[in-house]
Design an enzyme around this catalytic site. Structure first.
Site, PDB file in Angstrom:
ATOM      1  N   GLY A  14       1.411   5.351  13.332  1.00 54.03           N
ATOM      2  CA  GLY A  14       1.924   4.086  13.874  1.00 54.03           C
ATOM      3  C   GLY A  14       1.195   3.675  15.150  1.00 54.03           C
ATOM      4  O   GLY A  14       0.882   2.492  15.333  1.00 54.03           O
ATOM      5  N   CYS A  39      13.452  10.372   7.381  1.00 54.77           N
ATOM      6  CA  CYS A  39      13.113  10.084   8.780  1.00 54.77           C
ATOM      7  C   CYS A  39      14.319  10.263   9.681  1.00 54.77           C
ATOM      8  O   CYS A  39      14.186  10.671  10.818  1.00 54.77           O
ATOM      9  CB  CYS A  39      12.563   8.679   8.878  1.00 54.77           C
ATOM     10  N   GLU A  69       8.859  16.606  14.857  1.00 54.81           N
ATOM     11  CA  GLU A  69       9.438  16.293  13.561  1.00 54.81           C
ATOM     12  C   GLU A  69       8.803  17.197  12.502  1.00 54.81           C
ATOM     13  O   GLU A  69       7.590  17.194  12.322  1.00 54.81           O
ATOM     14  CB  GLU A  69       9.161  14.827  13.214  1.00 54.81           C
ATOM     15  N   THR A  77       4.662   8.792  13.450  1.00 60.15           N
ATOM     16  CA  THR A  77       4.513   8.113  14.744  1.00 60.15           C
ATOM     17  C   THR A  77       3.044   8.043  15.170  1.00 60.15           C
ATOM     18  O   THR A  77       2.587   7.020  15.691  1.00 60.15           O
ATOM     19  CB  THR A  77       5.379   8.801  15.821  1.00 60.15           C
ATOM     20  N   GLU A 115       8.410   1.551  11.602  1.00 61.94           N
ATOM     21  CA  GLU A 115       9.518   2.499  11.404  1.00 61.94           C
ATOM     22  C   GLU A 115       8.873   3.867  11.388  1.00 61.94           C
ATOM     23  O   GLU A 115       8.169   4.217  10.439  1.00 61.94           O
ATOM     24  CB  GLU A 115      10.219   2.245  10.062  1.00 61.94           C
ATOM     25  N   LYS A 134       0.864  -1.189   0.000  1.00 62.95           N
ATOM     26  CA  LYS A 134       0.000   0.000   0.000  1.00 62.95           C
ATOM     27  C   LYS A 134       0.895   1.231   0.000  1.00 62.95           C
ATOM     28  O   LYS A 134       1.419   1.631   1.038  1.00 62.95           O
ATOM     29  CB  LYS A 134      -0.873  -0.019   1.250  1.00 62.95           C
TER      30      LYS A 134
HETATM   31  P1  NAD Z   1       1.771   8.724   7.223  1.00 66.14           P
HETATM   32  O1  NAD Z   1       1.822   8.029   8.535  1.00 66.14           O
HETATM   33  O2  NAD Z   1       0.817   9.823   7.045  1.00 66.14           O
HETATM   34  O3  NAD Z   1       1.494   7.687   6.043  1.00 66.14           O
HETATM   35  C1  NAD Z   1       2.267   6.522   5.859  1.00 66.14           C
HETATM   36  C2  NAD Z   1       1.416   5.466   5.182  1.00 66.14           C
HETATM   37  O4  NAD Z   1       0.366   5.081   6.061  1.00 66.14           O
HETATM   38  C3  NAD Z   1       0.747   5.940   3.902  1.00 66.14           C
HETATM   39  O5  NAD Z   1       0.714   4.873   2.975  1.00 66.14           O
HETATM   40  C4  NAD Z   1      -0.651   6.267   4.385  1.00 66.14           C
HETATM   41  O6  NAD Z   1      -1.598   6.213   3.346  1.00 66.14           O
HETATM   42  C5  NAD Z   1      -0.887   5.177   5.408  1.00 66.14           C
HETATM   43  N1  NAD Z   1      -1.891   5.487   6.413  1.00 66.14           N
HETATM   44  C6  NAD Z   1      -2.350   6.683   6.817  1.00 66.14           C
HETATM   45  N2  NAD Z   1      -3.302   6.551   7.747  1.00 66.14           N
HETATM   46  C7  NAD Z   1      -3.451   5.221   7.965  1.00 66.14           C
HETATM   47  C8  NAD Z   1      -4.279   4.428   8.821  1.00 66.14           C
HETATM   48  N3  NAD Z   1      -5.138   4.973   9.657  1.00 66.14           N
HETATM   49  N4  NAD Z   1      -4.160   3.088   8.776  1.00 66.14           N
HETATM   50  C9  NAD Z   1      -3.274   2.499   7.958  1.00 66.14           C
HETATM   51  N5  NAD Z   1      -2.476   3.200   7.100  1.00 66.14           N
HETATM   52  C10 NAD Z   1      -2.554   4.541   7.111  1.00 66.14           C
HETATM   53  O7  NAD Z   1       3.277   9.195   6.986  1.00 66.14           O
HETATM   54  P2  NAD Z   1       3.818  10.047   5.772  1.00 66.14           P
HETATM   55  O8  NAD Z   1       3.420  11.466   6.021  1.00 66.14           O
HETATM   56  O9  NAD Z   1       3.478   9.397   4.486  1.00 66.14           O
HETATM   57  O10 NAD Z   1       5.386   9.868   5.970  1.00 66.14           O
HETATM   58  C11 NAD Z   1       6.158  10.660   6.772  1.00 66.14           C
HETATM   59  C12 NAD Z   1       6.510   9.981   8.072  1.00 66.14           C
HETATM   60  O11 NAD Z   1       7.175   8.749   7.841  1.00 66.14           O
HETATM   61  C13 NAD Z   1       7.451  10.786   8.914  1.00 66.14           C
HETATM   62  O12 NAD Z   1       7.011  10.789  10.246  1.00 66.14           O
HETATM   63  C14 NAD Z   1       8.756  10.041   8.817  1.00 66.14           C
HETATM   64  O13 NAD Z   1       9.644  10.230   9.862  1.00 66.14           O
HETATM   65  C15 NAD Z   1       8.301   8.647   8.699  1.00 66.14           C
HETATM   66  N6  NAD Z   1       9.341   7.832   8.120  1.00 66.14           N
HETATM   67  C16 NAD Z   1      10.005   6.941   8.912  1.00 66.14           C
HETATM   68  C17 NAD Z   1      11.011   6.168   8.394  1.00 66.14           C
HETATM   69  C18 NAD Z   1      11.748   5.171   9.239  1.00 66.14           C
HETATM   70  O14 NAD Z   1      12.390   4.312   8.702  1.00 66.14           O
HETATM   71  N7  NAD Z   1      11.643   5.245  10.539  1.00 66.14           N
HETATM   72  C19 NAD Z   1      11.355   6.289   7.051  1.00 66.14           C
HETATM   73  C20 NAD Z   1      10.675   7.215   6.281  1.00 66.14           C
HETATM   74  C21 NAD Z   1       9.658   7.968   6.822  1.00 66.14           C
END
Ligand code: NAD
Length: 481
Positions: free
Chosen positions: A233, A284, A384, A230, A250, A175
């Site tokens: 997550g 990240c 962040e 987070t 992550e 996804k």
């Molecule tokens: P996000 O959490 O908004 O989205 C990530 C994914 O989750 C997307 O595919 C989104 O559609 C999906 N999603 C959103 N709501 C959901 C739900 N309720 N249930 C299931 N899936 C859902 O994050 P983003 O804005 O796309 O990415 C940025 C974040 O990712 C930052 O916080 C960054 O630090 C983190 N990140 C972490 C790492 C790592 O390895 N730790 C790497 C890259 C990015």
């Protein structure tokens, strides 16, 4: 326009069951460049059924070595089409083509082929037990793995999950983020082309709150491998609880990059800027908190600001561009909001701070930004931002540097700049972070584990450690009496 893209379920392309689509925007031009299917819970059901059937079908019967061969072939096929895939990555994300073409997509291939090599080397063991019994373990796949990934490194972060999941014999529902679905869909087509059986890799596009949530709650999904915010997550953890799913998370970061006065300061200046501005700060592990010893901070930050001002955003498709467009309008607004918060709370803006214009009057470009005089309690030191904004904070001695570095809910990465090897290793041992870089920053290798401490998540991606979180151990007892 790249047209309208469908969902990949059971080896076939199909529209979303509700018939809805959503636009994909190029953040450098603000143009809609494609539409993708906006999946529903019914599509998730279909993908899960396909993935479960694939486990029981040809895929489940393939030898580990044959699985490895297929993965390797997929890597070769990506390499054959690397120009096109890199272009897609740049078009939907806004990152410079040089980053897509020479860093991200090659790393994705490397990851795939690294895990292809592991496919036939994951095995159980015999266990010495009391009594007369032969006890051995089988290392088995978990089943259906859902990989939910963000928009900053769309193909690479997908591969960090898809590659170990497939290498160990699972099936996958991928996804991608709604903003950046194009390279995941391209990956799905290449998997069909090289001969993956139907249902082994399904690609579902749609809104996280709808389709992501349906995946997380689905009883037919055995594991969620998630990268993202987070707070998302936390919600996924709660959603996965009802069906007690395996989980790796992550999550976000607010990583400290610590400069001691005995460092090679020119190298540290380069490390401070690439640490935050590589990938537009949408990394990240970005070194978003620059911790500088009080005795050198004024001249050091002045030089960082000087270097920053020379970094100019440009057309991401131009091979000379080093700073691309922020990934979306909402992300740009979020970054600008943090800049205003930093100013309001009393930090000193020493570089950037505004939206940038590359001469087209279009696109979500941002000037790389540096704040000095940041206090540890300020919002820009704690939250962040996930954009090109650096917060410089001073410290007085080694202990204060460690305390300030660890003063965060996050613990993804950290950097240390010093010529003193004792100090370097001492500080590395004290930092609460999944990765510590000494005299370098933002370097990765598929053989080196990556993941978080504290609220940056749990589980490790890449390396031998990733294999553990895509397999489970079965113990078999044979009575020998
Ligand atoms: P996000 O959490 O908004 O989205 C990530 C994914 O989750 C997307 O595919 C989104 O559609 C999906 N999603 C959103 N709501 C959901 C739900 N309720 N249930 C299931 N899936 C859902 O994050 P983003 O804005 O796309 O990415 C940025 C974040 O990712 C930052 O916080 C960054 O630090 C983190 N990140 C972490 C790492 C790592 O390895 N730790 C790497 C890259 C990015």
């Amino acid at each position: 326009m790249l047209g309208t893209k469908q969902l990949l379920i059971n080896g076939a392309w199909q529209d979303a069951s509700g018939g809805k689509t959503m636009p994909v925007v190029n953040p450098a031009t603000e143009d809609v460049i494609a539409h993708v299917a906006s999946a529903t819970a019914a599509d998730v059901d279909a993908a899960v059924a396909a993935a479960r059937a694939a486990l029981a079908g040809r895929w489940g019967k393939l030898s580990a070595r044959e699985r490895g061969r297929l993965l390797w072939k997929l890597g070769d096929r990506i390499t054959e089409q690397i120009d096109e895939i890199s272009r897609l990555e740049t078009l939907h994300n806004g990152k410079p083509i040089t980053e897509s073409r020479h860093i991200e997509v090659p790393m994705a291939v490397e990851c795939l082929q690294y895990f292809a090599g592991w496919a036939d080397k994951v095995h159980g063991e015999t266990v010495p037990v009391k009594g007369q019994a032969l006890v051995y373990t089988l290392r088995e796949p978990l089943g259906v793995v859902a990989c939910i990934v963000p928009w900053n490194f769309p193909l690479l972060l997908a591969m960090w999950k898809v590659a170990p999941a497939l290498a160990t014999g699972n099936t996958v529902i991928l996804k991608p983020a709604s903003q950046t679905p194009l390279t995941a869909l391209a990956l799905g087509q290449l998997a069909i082309d090289v001969g993956f059986p139907p249902g082994v890799l399904n690609v579902i596009t749609g809104r996280g709150s709808e389709v992501g949530d349906a995946i997380v709650r689905h009883p037919g999904v055995d594991k969620i491998a998630f990268t993202g915010d987070t707070s998302t997550g936390r919600g996924i953890m709660r959603g996965a609880a009802d069906t007690v799913k395996h989980l790796t998370l992550e999550l976000g970061g607010k990583s400290p990059n610590i400069v001691f006065p005995d460092a090679d300061l020119d190298a540290a200046i380069r490390g401070a800027t690439t640490g935050i501005f590589y990938g537009k700060g949408e990394v990240c592990a970005a070194g978003s908190r620059l911790l500088v010893d009080r005795s050198i901070k004024d001249q050091f930050i002045a030089k960082v600001a000087e270097r920053t001002k020379k970094m100019v955003a440009g057309d991401p498709l131009d091979p000379k561009t080093r700073l691309g467009a922020v990934s979306s309008k909402s992300q740009l607004e979020r970054v600008l909001h943090y800049v205003e918060t930093g100013k309001r709370e009393g930090a000193t803006l020493v570089a950037g701070g505004q939206r940038a214009d590359i001469g087209t009057g279009k696109g979500y470009f941002m000037q790389p930004t540096v704040f000095a005089d940041v206090q540890p309690a300020m919002t820009i030191a704690r939250e962040e931002i996930f954009g090109p904004v650096l917060a410089a904070i001073e410290f007085g001695d080694v202990d204060e540097a460690i305390a300030r570095a660890n003063d965060s809910i996050y613990g993804l990465a950290a950097g240390i700049w010093t010529r003193d090897i004792k100090k370097a290793h001492y500080v590395a041992s004290k930092l609460q972070a999944g990765t510590v870089w000494i005299n370098t920053y933002n370097v990765y290798d598929t053989a080196a584990a990556f993941g978080g401490y504290k609220q940056s998540g749990f589980g490790r991606e890449m390396s031998v450690h990733a294999l553990e979180s895509y397999t489970q151990v079965k113990t078999v007892w044979v009575d020998l009496t």
